[in-house]
Design an enzyme around this catalytic site. Sequence first.
Site, mmCIF file in Angstrom:
data_model
loop_
_atom_site.group_PDB
_atom_site.id
_atom_site.type_symbol
_atom_site.label_atom_id
_atom_site.label_comp_id
_atom_site.label_asym_id
_atom_site.label_seq_id
_atom_site.Cartn_x
_atom_site.Cartn_y
_atom_site.Cartn_z
ATOM 1 N N HIS A 33 0.856 -1.193 0.000
ATOM 2 C CA HIS A 33 0.000 0.000 0.000
ATOM 3 C C HIS A 33 0.888 1.238 0.000
ATOM 4 O O HIS A 33 1.680 1.450 0.924
ATOM 5 C CB HIS A 33 -0.883 -0.063 1.246
ATOM 6 C CG HIS A 33 -1.878 1.036 1.361
ATOM 7 N ND1 HIS A 33 -3.104 0.997 0.743
ATOM 8 C CD2 HIS A 33 -1.847 2.201 2.054
ATOM 9 C CE1 HIS A 33 -3.786 2.092 1.045
ATOM 10 N NE2 HIS A 33 -3.043 2.840 1.845
ATOM 11 N N MET A 37 0.587 11.579 -0.623
ATOM 12 C CA MET A 37 -0.022 12.773 -0.019
ATOM 13 C C MET A 37 0.660 14.021 -0.576
ATOM 14 O O MET A 37 1.876 14.023 -0.758
ATOM 15 C CB MET A 37 0.152 12.744 1.499
ATOM 16 C CG MET A 37 -0.338 11.463 2.142
ATOM 17 S SD MET A 37 -0.223 11.566 3.927
ATOM 18 C CE MET A 37 -0.616 9.868 4.376
ATOM 19 N N MET A 68 -3.983 10.461 -1.849
ATOM 20 C CA MET A 68 -4.588 11.501 -1.006
ATOM 21 C C MET A 68 -4.072 12.834 -1.532
ATOM 22 O O MET A 68 -3.247 13.508 -0.904
ATOM 23 C CB MET A 68 -4.203 11.263 0.459
ATOM 24 C CG MET A 68 -4.924 10.063 1.054
ATOM 25 S SD MET A 68 -4.107 9.416 2.531
ATOM 26 C CE MET A 68 -2.883 8.365 1.771
ATOM 27 N N MET A 137 -12.032 4.583 5.092
ATOM 28 C CA MET A 137 -10.984 5.064 6.001
ATOM 29 C C MET A 137 -11.470 4.947 7.443
ATOM 30 O O MET A 137 -12.567 5.405 7.775
ATOM 31 C CB MET A 137 -10.647 6.532 5.724
ATOM 32 C CG MET A 137 -9.951 6.816 4.399
ATOM 33 S SD MET A 137 -8.364 5.992 4.177
ATOM 34 C CE MET A 137 -7.395 6.656 5.540
HETATM 35 C C1 DX5 Z 1 -3.345 7.278 6.527
HETATM 36 C C2 DX5 Z 1 -2.873 6.306 5.466
HETATM 37 C C3 DX5 Z 1 -2.700 4.943 5.972
HETATM 38 C C4 DX5 Z 1 -1.660 4.793 7.056
HETATM 39 C C5 DX5 Z 1 -2.071 3.646 7.902
HETATM 40 O O1 DX5 Z 1 -3.811 8.421 5.947
HETATM 41 O O2 DX5 Z 1 -3.796 6.238 4.396
HETATM 42 O O3 DX5 Z 1 -2.473 4.001 4.928
HETATM 43 O O4 DX5 Z 1 -0.384 4.550 6.577
HETATM 44 O O5 DX5 Z 1 -1.236 3.599 9.011
HETATM 45 P P1 DX5 Z 1 -1.697 2.947 10.389
HETATM 46 O O6 DX5 Z 1 -1.941 1.483 10.095
HETATM 47 O O7 DX5 Z 1 -0.523 3.189 11.275
HETATM 48 O O8 DX5 Z 1 -2.943 3.633 10.817
HETATM 49 ZN ZN ZN Z 2 -3.559 4.547 2.974
#
Ligand code: DX5
Ligand code: ZN
Length: 219
Positions: A33, A37, A68, A137
Amino acid sequence: MSEIRITPSILNADLGNLDSEIAKIAPVSDLLHLDIMDNKFVPNQTFSFDRAKEIIANSVMPIDAHLMISDPDLMAPKYAAAGAASVTVHIEAVNNLSKTINEIRINGAKVGVALKPKTQLADVLPYLPDLDLLLIMTVEPGFGGQKFMMDQVSKISQAKREIDQLNLKVLLQVDGGVSKETIQIARNAGANCFVAGNAVFKSENPNQMLQELRKLAIN
Ligand code: DX5
Ligand code: ZN
């Protein structure tokens, strides 16, 4: 029970040693994944498109790109053309979702749409038959290491019902705060694809943690 997928997020991995971090977890992961951002859609910045292209090209695992960013209509097809296995855009950021879904697909990637916690499931339902993945999310996007939001569990169950009613094969992904403590809550609500960042990369043995998470998601 449908097949489950575990997709570690490298957001909080050791980014200076990314190749070795990826190699560590590859044998026990289904997808990698990649959180993109832009410091506009979310208050944090990660990989540039050029860096992401390198990661996609060098990864031994297929890449699940989670965009994102504020201009997904323009960029999502480029991530698909760069070789990402799936590209997920946020419904809150996209201008023309039907067109972007199409363009991701014709550029060779599976299509995902993500919902922030405050976004209603109803907003995405008209597009559900056109998707390969729906991402709910379970934290506000932007940072790893946040707490899983329990108030999103009913949205996961509702999404699962809609997917089943239409007899679709859409993967139901959860992202944010997934850990040994929360993965079964998400699984019981109907999720079958689990992103995990901190739980994996802040553990002493990421490989073993991934195996434990998978076991919990299956049992
Ligand atoms: C947050 C990201 C996630 C993040 C998840 O905005 O989209 O993919 O890396 O990290 P954990 O598992 O630490 O919440
Ligand atoms: Zn993510």
